[in-house]
Scaffold this motif. Structure first.
Motif, PDB file in Angstrom:
ATOM      1  N   PHE A   1      -4.752  10.329   7.186  1.00 24.87           N
ATOM      2  CA  PHE A   1      -4.150  10.315   5.855  1.00 24.87           C
ATOM      3  C   PHE A   1      -5.006   9.457   4.947  1.00 24.87           C
ATOM      4  CE2 PHE A   1      -1.836   7.286   8.617  1.00 24.87           C
ATOM      5  CZ  PHE A   1      -2.196   6.084   8.017  1.00 24.87           C
ATOM      6  N   VAL A   2      -4.575   9.314   3.690  1.00 18.65           N
ATOM      7  CA  VAL A   2      -5.268   8.477   2.722  1.00 18.65           C
ATOM      8  C   VAL A   2      -4.424   7.241   2.462  1.00 18.65           C
ATOM      9  CG1 VAL A   2      -6.062   8.303   0.333  1.00 18.65           C
ATOM     10  CG2 VAL A   2      -6.507  10.378   1.646  1.00 18.65           C
ATOM     11  N   LEU A   3      -5.061   6.068   2.478  1.00 19.69           N
ATOM     12  CA  LEU A   3      -4.379   4.803   2.187  1.00 19.69           C
ATOM     13  C   LEU A   3      -4.805   4.324   0.810  1.00 19.69           C
ATOM     14  CD1 LEU A   3      -2.664   2.319   3.052  1.00 19.69           C
ATOM     15  CD2 LEU A   3      -4.785   1.338   3.980  1.00 19.69           C
ATOM     16  N   ALA A   4      -3.826   4.077  -0.045  1.00 23.78           N
ATOM     17  CA  ALA A   4      -4.087   3.537  -1.376  1.00 23.78           C
ATOM     18  C   ALA A   4      -3.697   2.072  -1.398  1.00 23.78           C
ATOM     19  CB  ALA A   4      -3.296   4.309  -2.430  1.00 23.78           C
ATOM     20  N   LEU A   5      -4.664   1.204  -1.657  1.00 23.00           N
ATOM     21  CA  LEU A   5      -4.421  -0.229  -1.806  1.00 23.00           C
ATOM     22  C   LEU A   5      -4.575  -0.565  -3.281  1.00 23.00           C
ATOM     23  CD1 LEU A   5      -6.359  -1.735   1.236  1.00 23.00           C
ATOM     24  CD2 LEU A   5      -3.892  -1.604   0.929  1.00 23.00           C
ATOM     25  N   ASP A   6      -3.460  -0.774  -3.950  1.00 25.15           N
ATOM     26  CA  ASP A   6      -3.489  -0.916  -5.399  1.00 25.15           C
ATOM     27  C   ASP A   6      -4.405  -2.037  -5.873  1.00 25.15           C
ATOM     28  OD1 ASP A   6      -1.743   1.152  -5.518  1.00 25.15           O
ATOM     29  OD2 ASP A   6       0.042  -0.102  -5.677  1.00 25.15           O
ATOM     30  N   ALA A   7      -4.415  -3.165  -5.118  1.00 31.17           N
ATOM     31  CA  ALA A   7      -5.196  -4.316  -5.564  1.00 31.17           C
ATOM     32  C   ALA A   7      -6.685  -4.145  -5.304  1.00 31.17           C
ATOM     33  CB  ALA A   7      -4.700  -5.576  -4.869  1.00 31.17           C
ATOM     34  N   ASP A   8      -7.045  -3.191  -4.440  1.00 37.91           N
ATOM     35  CA  ASP A   8      -8.439  -3.067  -4.030  1.00 37.91           C
ATOM     36  C   ASP A   8      -9.139  -1.847  -4.596  1.00 37.91           C
ATOM     37  OD1 ASP A   8      -7.907  -4.403  -0.687  1.00 37.91           O
ATOM     38  OD2 ASP A   8      -8.104  -5.382  -2.620  1.00 37.91           O
ATOM     39  N   GLY A   9      -8.527  -1.206  -5.574  1.00 40.07           N
ATOM     40  CA  GLY A   9      -9.211  -0.115  -6.245  1.00 40.07           C
ATOM     41  C   GLY A   9      -9.152   1.200  -5.503  1.00 40.07           C
ATOM     42  N   PRO A  10     -10.265   1.661  -4.918  1.00 45.21           N
ATOM     43  CA  PRO A  10     -10.348   3.027  -4.405  1.00 45.21           C
ATOM     44  C   PRO A  10      -9.452   3.253  -3.182  1.00 45.21           C
ATOM     45  CG  PRO A  10     -12.282   1.765  -3.752  1.00 45.21           C
ATOM     46  CD  PRO A  10     -11.520   0.916  -4.730  1.00 45.21           C
ATOM     47  N   THR A  11      -9.080   4.517  -2.990  1.00 46.28           N
ATOM     48  CA  THR A  11      -8.329   4.891  -1.796  1.00 46.28           C
ATOM     49  C   THR A  11      -9.285   5.013  -0.608  1.00 46.28           C
ATOM     50  OG1 THR A  11      -8.593   7.222  -2.350  1.00 46.28           O
ATOM     51  CG2 THR A  11      -6.607   6.112  -3.167  1.00 46.28           C
TER      52      THR A  11
ATOM     53  N   GLY B   1       0.821  -1.203   0.000  1.00 47.09           N
ATOM     54  CA  GLY B   1       0.000   0.000   0.000  1.00 47.09           C
ATOM     55  C   GLY B   1       0.853   1.251   0.000  1.00 47.09           C
ATOM     56  N   ARG B   2       0.172   2.399  -0.117  1.00 45.98           N
ATOM     57  CA  ARG B   2       0.850   3.689  -0.103  1.00 45.98           C
ATOM     58  C   ARG B   2       0.066   4.643   0.797  1.00 45.98           C
ATOM     59  NH1 ARG B   2      -0.054   5.813  -4.798  1.00 45.98           N
ATOM     60  NH2 ARG B   2      -1.390   4.114  -5.499  1.00 45.98           N
ATOM     61  N   ILE B   3       0.792   5.294   1.696  1.00 43.04           N
ATOM     62  CA  ILE B   3       0.209   6.313   2.564  1.00 43.04           C
ATOM     63  C   ILE B   3       0.381   7.659   1.875  1.00 43.04           C
ATOM     64  CG2 ILE B   3       0.453   7.512   4.767  1.00 43.04           C
ATOM     65  CD1 ILE B   3       1.326   4.833   5.974  1.00 43.04           C
ATOM     66  N   VAL B   4      -0.738   8.327   1.644  1.00 42.86           N
ATOM     67  CA  VAL B   4      -0.734   9.582   0.894  1.00 42.86           C
ATOM     68  C   VAL B   4      -1.041  10.727   1.848  1.00 42.86           C
ATOM     69  CG1 VAL B   4      -1.709  10.857  -1.042  1.00 42.86           C
ATOM     70  CG2 VAL B   4      -1.497   8.350  -1.168  1.00 42.86           C
ATOM     71  N   VAL B   5      -0.089  11.634   1.969  1.00 44.99           N
ATOM     72  CA  VAL B   5      -0.239  12.830   2.793  1.00 44.99           C
ATOM     73  C   VAL B   5       0.002  14.041   1.899  1.00 44.99           C
ATOM     74  CG1 VAL B   5       0.593  14.103   4.809  1.00 44.99           C
ATOM     75  CG2 VAL B   5       0.569  11.593   4.837  1.00 44.99           C
ATOM     76  N   GLU B   6      -0.879  14.993   1.948  1.00 48.02           N
ATOM     77  CA  GLU B   6      -0.770  16.153   1.062  1.00 48.02           C
ATOM     78  C   GLU B   6       0.556  16.876   1.269  1.00 48.02           C
ATOM     79  OE1 GLU B   6      -3.332  20.153  -0.181  1.00 48.02           O
ATOM     80  OE2 GLU B   6      -4.051  18.810   1.404  1.00 48.02           O
ATOM     81  N   GLY B   7       1.230  17.138   0.167  1.00 53.03           N
ATOM     82  CA  GLY B   7       2.448  17.928   0.216  1.00 53.03           C
ATOM     83  C   GLY B   7       3.727  17.140   0.368  1.00 53.03           C
TER      84      GLY B   7
END
Length: 408
Positions: A380-390, A344-350
């Motif tokens: 924060f926002v978690l992006a799970l590539d295999a599961d589609g939406p963040t 996964g990827r943790i997305v934080v603005e900036g």
């Protein structure tokens, strides 16, 4: 000039991570069987550095290493991230002259790698767990015969990974191996659910163990590990089991035991460990340990959940000053998770996205592992590539490099 391969599909990467999880090798102690291979490779190739590198969702970790002082790097900084994607040996004659690698921190800074060669660690099922790597500070190349030799050594590494799955005991301490412990604990947990019996798990960590090795030497450190297991066995019932999970990390399984009784056992073990006296040429010393306690009454539905909750309690014990015991709280409704292995990827603005490995997942939240949880915001926002939406997340707890998050 090297060609960087595209990232694998999310589904294939999750399958690869699942295979790595089944080998249960990440963060395990050093083993001579692997160190012999890297020492041999260092001599054969006259290399400055040699590693057995394994890659999970967010990092590269060295099961064995020669010439390096650190044990892991971010996956995004690893040559091996390319090796596992192209699935064939990767040779980089001069990383500083190659645009694909010239900006890597391991090239621009210590250990200033110029030459890299890595052979994939491919399982019989075709999953690539990492690579056997030889590296140098100076540019060079390998002949076709030398590349074949590196591939042969990588096959031997995979053979050792398969053999260690069969081992039942830790060769140093005589405690159960991680694999044997997981098998036993899974059976006991199944029985506890079937017959509605209580079951508890302790995890404990010897405090400041690195300083013991640094001050008194590795022989004294080994003595501490062996005698610590013996001291615990003297306090446990025949039905209880102790295992070595990592370098100085252990677990104890307590069948027919609830949370309160398990806490009493943890306190007894803590006192027994602290009562020991050790010595070396640098003088006498004592040790202490921090404990985490979890039970089936704390809402764990499988072994990984039980281990995770015990570990979270252990980290709280360490954060509160060490040499103490902490008990995992009951689960909140909807928090029970299934064990997974996802990238996964943790997305934080900036700021750039932060790679993570997802260890547990439910409809309401997740358990994440990162290189460092320090500085991460409360949401924060978690992006799970295999599961589609963040998914929007808020942090429920932090335990070392682990994060428990709720969605929404």
């Amino acid at each position: 000039m090297s060609v960087v391969c595209p990232a694998p599909s999310a589904a294939s990467e999750d399958a690869r991570l699942g295979a790595l999880l089944r080998y249960d090798v990440m963060d395990t102690p050093a083993e001579q069987s692997f160190d012999r291979i890297t020492r041999l490779a260092q001599k054969m190739f006259r290399a400055s550095f040699v590693t057995v590198s394994l890659l999970d969702g967010h990092r590269q970790w060295f099961k064995s290493k020669q010439g390096l002082s650190f044990s892991e790097t971010p996956r995004s900084e690893a040559f091996c991230d390319v090796t596992i994607r192209q699935a064939t040996p990767l040779v980089v004659p001069d990383a500083r002259a190659d645009p694909a690698y010239a900006s890597l921190p391991l090239v621009t800074g210590e250990p200033f790698i110029r030459f890299y060669a890595g052979a994939p660690l491919r399982t019989p099922e075709g999953y690539i767990l990492g690579a056997l790597c030889v590296m140098d500070r100076e540019p060079r190349s390998l002949s076709a015969e030398e590349i074949d030799m590196l591939v042969d050594l990588s096959d031997i590494v995979v053979g050792q990974l398969q053999l260690r799955q069969l081992a039942d005991t830790d060769p140093l301490t005589g405690a159960l191996s991680r694999r044997a412990f997981r098998d036993l604990a899974a059976r006991e947990l199944s029985l506890s659910r079937r017959y509605r019996r209580e079951l508890a798990l302790l995890t404990f960590d010897l405090d400041y163990f690195k300083s013991i090795n640094d001050t008194h030497g590795h022989a004294a450190g080994d003595d501490v590990l062996v005698r610590s297991v013996d001291a615990c066995k003297a306090e446990l019932r025949n039905s209880d089991s102790i295992a070595r999970l990592g370098g100085e990390e252990f677990a104890v399984l307590l069948p027919h035991t609830g949370a309160a009784a398990a806490r009493d056992v943890a306190e007894r073990l803590r006192r027994a460990l602290g009562a020991q006296s050790f010595g070396s040429g640098r003088g006498r010393f004592h040790i202490s340990a921090s404990f985490g306690v979890a039970s089936t009454r704390a809402g764990a539905s499988d072994l990984d959940n039980l281990l995770r909750r015990a570990d979270e309690a252990l980290y709280r014990a360490k954060a509160k000053g060490r040499d103490r015991c902490e008990t995992a709280p009951d689960c909140l409704p909807g928090q029970t998770q299934r064990s997974v292995a996802k990238r996964g990827r943790i997305v934080v603005e900036g700021v750039p996205a932060i790679d993570c490995t997802v260890r547990g997942l439910s409809n309401n939240g997740a358990n994440l592992e990162v290189l460092s949880a320090e500085g991460l915001p409360a949401s924060f926002v978690l992006a799970l590539d295999a599961d589609g939406p963040t998914r929007s997340c808020r942090v429920l707890s932090r335990a070392g490099r682990r994060l428990e998050v709720a969605f929404g």
